[in-house]
Design a protein around this motif. Structure first.
Motif, PDB file in Angstrom:
ATOM      1  N   ARG A   1       0.742  -1.387  -0.059  1.00  0.00           N
ATOM      2  CA  ARG A   1       0.133  -0.161  -0.185  1.00  0.00           C
ATOM      3  C   ARG A   1       0.957   1.233  -0.080  1.00  0.00           C
ATOM      4  NH1 ARG A   1      -5.278  -1.367   0.868  1.00  0.00           N
ATOM      5  NH2 ARG A   1      -5.459  -3.615   1.750  1.00  0.00           N
ATOM      6  N   VAL A   2       0.529   2.251  -0.723  1.00  0.00           N
ATOM      7  CA  VAL A   2       1.098   3.607  -0.889  1.00  0.00           C
ATOM      8  C   VAL A   2       1.411   4.142   0.756  1.00  0.00           C
ATOM      9  CG1 VAL A   2       1.344   5.997  -1.577  1.00  0.00           C
ATOM     10  CG2 VAL A   2       0.295   4.190  -3.046  1.00  0.00           C
ATOM     11  N   GLU A   3       0.657   3.844   1.613  1.00  0.00           N
ATOM     12  CA  GLU A   3       0.637   4.549   2.863  1.00  0.00           C
ATOM     13  C   GLU A   3       1.975   3.729   3.667  1.00  0.00           C
ATOM     14  OE1 GLU A   3      -2.452   5.801   6.332  1.00  0.00           O
ATOM     15  OE2 GLU A   3      -2.640   3.884   5.635  1.00  0.00           O
ATOM     16  N   GLN A   4       2.114   2.443   3.373  1.00  0.00           N
ATOM     17  CA  GLN A   4       2.725   1.744   4.025  1.00  0.00           C
ATOM     18  C   GLN A   4       4.440   2.335   3.510  1.00  0.00           C
ATOM     19  OE1 GLN A   4       1.867  -2.383   2.867  1.00  0.00           O
ATOM     20  NE2 GLN A   4       1.114  -2.836   4.807  1.00  0.00           N
ATOM     21  N   LEU A   5       4.480   2.533   2.028  1.00  0.00           N
ATOM     22  CA  LEU A   5       5.678   2.999   1.624  1.00  0.00           C
ATOM     23  C   LEU A   5       6.056   4.068   2.190  1.00  0.00           C
ATOM     24  CD1 LEU A   5       7.677   2.982  -0.608  1.00  0.00           C
ATOM     25  CD2 LEU A   5       5.997   4.467  -1.910  1.00  0.00           C
ATOM     26  N   ILE A   6       5.209   5.118   2.105  1.00  0.00           N
ATOM     27  CA  ILE A   6       5.496   6.371   3.002  1.00  0.00           C
ATOM     28  C   ILE A   6       5.760   6.177   4.453  1.00  0.00           C
ATOM     29  CG2 ILE A   6       4.446   8.656   3.858  1.00  0.00           C
ATOM     30  CD1 ILE A   6       2.596   8.510   1.356  1.00  0.00           C
ATOM     31  N   MET A   7       5.173   5.353   5.323  1.00  0.00           N
ATOM     32  CA  MET A   7       5.247   5.277   6.596  1.00  0.00           C
ATOM     33  C   MET A   7       6.927   4.600   6.626  1.00  0.00           C
ATOM     34  SD  MET A   7       1.748   4.677   8.666  1.00  0.00           S
ATOM     35  CE  MET A   7       1.982   3.007   8.141  1.00  0.00           C
ATOM     36  N   ALA A   8       7.194   3.658   5.799  1.00  0.00           N
ATOM     37  CA  ALA A   8       8.409   3.058   5.585  1.00  0.00           C
ATOM     38  C   ALA A   8       9.685   3.874   5.514  1.00  0.00           C
ATOM     39  CB  ALA A   8       8.593   2.082   4.717  1.00  0.00           C
ATOM     40  N   LEU A   9       9.435   5.233   5.041  1.00  0.00           N
ATOM     41  CA  LEU A   9      10.420   5.942   4.839  1.00  0.00           C
ATOM     42  C   LEU A   9      10.974   6.773   5.843  1.00  0.00           C
ATOM     43  CD1 LEU A   9       8.896   7.798   1.551  1.00  0.00           C
ATOM     44  CD2 LEU A   9      10.877   6.099   1.676  1.00  0.00           C
TER      45      LEU A   9
ATOM     46  N   ASP B   1      11.752   9.308   8.898  1.00  0.00           N
ATOM     47  CA  ASP B   1      11.171  10.491   9.210  1.00  0.00           C
ATOM     48  C   ASP B   1       9.784  10.709   8.795  1.00  0.00           C
ATOM     49  OD1 ASP B   1      13.894  11.285  10.437  1.00  0.00           O
ATOM     50  OD2 ASP B   1      14.365  12.190   8.762  1.00  0.00           O
ATOM     51  N   HIS B   2       9.371   9.489   8.408  1.00  0.00           N
ATOM     52  CA  HIS B   2       7.603   9.625   7.902  1.00  0.00           C
ATOM     53  C   HIS B   2       7.113   8.690   8.893  1.00  0.00           C
ATOM     54  CE1 HIS B   2       9.637  11.484   4.424  1.00  0.00           C
ATOM     55  NE2 HIS B   2       8.277  12.112   4.186  1.00  0.00           N
ATOM     56  N   GLY B   3       5.977   9.094   9.369  1.00  0.00           N
ATOM     57  CA  GLY B   3       5.062   8.380  10.293  1.00  0.00           C
ATOM     58  C   GLY B   3       3.704   8.226   9.867  1.00  0.00           C
TER      59      GLY B   3
ATOM     60  N   ALA C   1       2.150  10.262   6.788  1.00  0.00           N
ATOM     61  CA  ALA C   1       1.542   9.695   5.564  1.00  0.00           C
ATOM     62  C   ALA C   1       0.075  10.128   5.245  1.00  0.00           C
ATOM     63  CB  ALA C   1       1.693   8.185   6.062  1.00  0.00           C
ATOM     64  N   ALA C   2      -0.560  10.238   6.206  1.00  0.00           N
ATOM     65  CA  ALA C   2      -1.995  10.670   5.891  1.00  0.00           C
ATOM     66  C   ALA C   2      -2.080  11.953   5.372  1.00  0.00           C
ATOM     67  CB  ALA C   2      -2.774  10.312   7.515  1.00  0.00           C
ATOM     68  N   ALA C   3      -1.083  12.829   5.882  1.00  0.00           N
ATOM     69  CA  ALA C   3      -1.454  14.209   5.373  1.00  0.00           C
ATOM     70  C   ALA C   3      -1.098  13.953   4.069  1.00  0.00           C
ATOM     71  CB  ALA C   3      -0.327  15.224   6.042  1.00  0.00           C
ATOM     72  N   ILE C   4       0.151  13.514   3.487  1.00  0.00           N
ATOM     73  CA  ILE C   4       0.376  13.457   2.098  1.00  0.00           C
ATOM     74  C   ILE C   4      -0.801  12.830   1.325  1.00  0.00           C
ATOM     75  CG2 ILE C   4       2.124  12.298   0.707  1.00  0.00           C
ATOM     76  CD1 ILE C   4       4.267  12.688   2.674  1.00  0.00           C
ATOM     77  N   MET C   5      -1.143  11.515   1.912  1.00  0.00           N
ATOM     78  CA  MET C   5      -2.118  10.839   1.081  1.00  0.00           C
ATOM     79  C   MET C   5      -3.467  11.801   0.813  1.00  0.00           C
ATOM     80  SD  MET C   5      -1.123   7.457   0.919  1.00  0.00           S
ATOM     81  CE  MET C   5      -2.583   6.594   0.897  1.00  0.00           C
ATOM     82  N   ARG C   6      -3.892  12.783   1.777  1.00  0.00           N
ATOM     83  CA  ARG C   6      -5.031  13.771   1.885  1.00  0.00           C
ATOM     84  C   ARG C   6      -4.669  14.731   0.623  1.00  0.00           C
ATOM     85  NH1 ARG C   6      -5.420  13.264   6.895  1.00  0.00           N
ATOM     86  NH2 ARG C   6      -4.311  15.169   7.357  1.00  0.00           N
ATOM     87  N   LYS C   7      -3.580  15.123   0.817  1.00  0.00           N
ATOM     88  CA  LYS C   7      -2.998  16.080  -0.003  1.00  0.00           C
ATOM     89  C   LYS C   7      -2.900  15.805  -1.403  1.00  0.00           C
ATOM     90  CE  LYS C   7       1.075  19.057  -1.088  1.00  0.00           C
ATOM     91  NZ  LYS C   7       2.684  19.165  -0.839  1.00  0.00           N
ATOM     92  N   LEU C   8      -2.516  14.595  -1.813  1.00  0.00           N
ATOM     93  CA  LEU C   8      -2.625  14.235  -3.212  1.00  0.00           C
ATOM     94  C   LEU C   8      -3.766  13.343  -3.597  1.00  0.00           C
ATOM     95  CD1 LEU C   8       1.218  12.848  -3.115  1.00  0.00           C
ATOM     96  CD2 LEU C   8       0.392  15.113  -3.924  1.00  0.00           C
TER      97      LEU C   8
END
Length: 115
Positions: A64-72, A74-76, A80-87
């Motif tokens: 899942r894209v959210e898992q990818l972001i959270m795995a980076l 300094d990303h929690g 991740a939720a903010a980026i997903m909402r923004k995009l």
């Protein structure tokens, strides 16, 4: 009451087929776990994860894209939720299902933070 017919019935699996499917699922979960570790340690970038997905790696394309972001690094969950909402990316979206524009925007967000 009328009887409903299942249009796409699941074909019955033999014991060997079922064991093979379970082994494959287990292998993919282990590969995805390793990919997330590599992302967290900075050994793999988000761009490289998308490239793995494009090449057909089941572990990457099913992530899942959210898992990818959270795995980076300094990303929690909140970031991740903010980026997903923004995009405007659905929480259920997987790497293989993200469009070109959303992919580029996502990479700009996560790679722009590294620069």
């Amino acid at each position: 009451m009328t009887e409903q017919k299942n249009r796409n019935p699941i074909p019955p699996l033999t014991d060997d087929e079922r064991r093979a499917a379970l082994a494959k699922a287990s292998r993919i979960r282990a590969e995805r776990m390793q990919l997330k570790r590599d992302l967290k340690q900075g050994l793999v970038t988000a761009r490289q994860a998308f490239e793995l997905s494009d090449k057909g790696m089941d572990a990457a394309s099913g992530m899942r894209v959210e898992q990818l972001i959270m795995a980076l690094p300094d990303h929690g969950k909140a970031k991740a939720a903010a980026i997903m909402r923004k995009l405007d990316i659905s929480p259920s979206r997987r790497l293989r299902g993200i469009g070109v524009r959303q992919r580029l925007a996502l990479l700009e967000c996560v790679e722009g933070a590294d620069r």
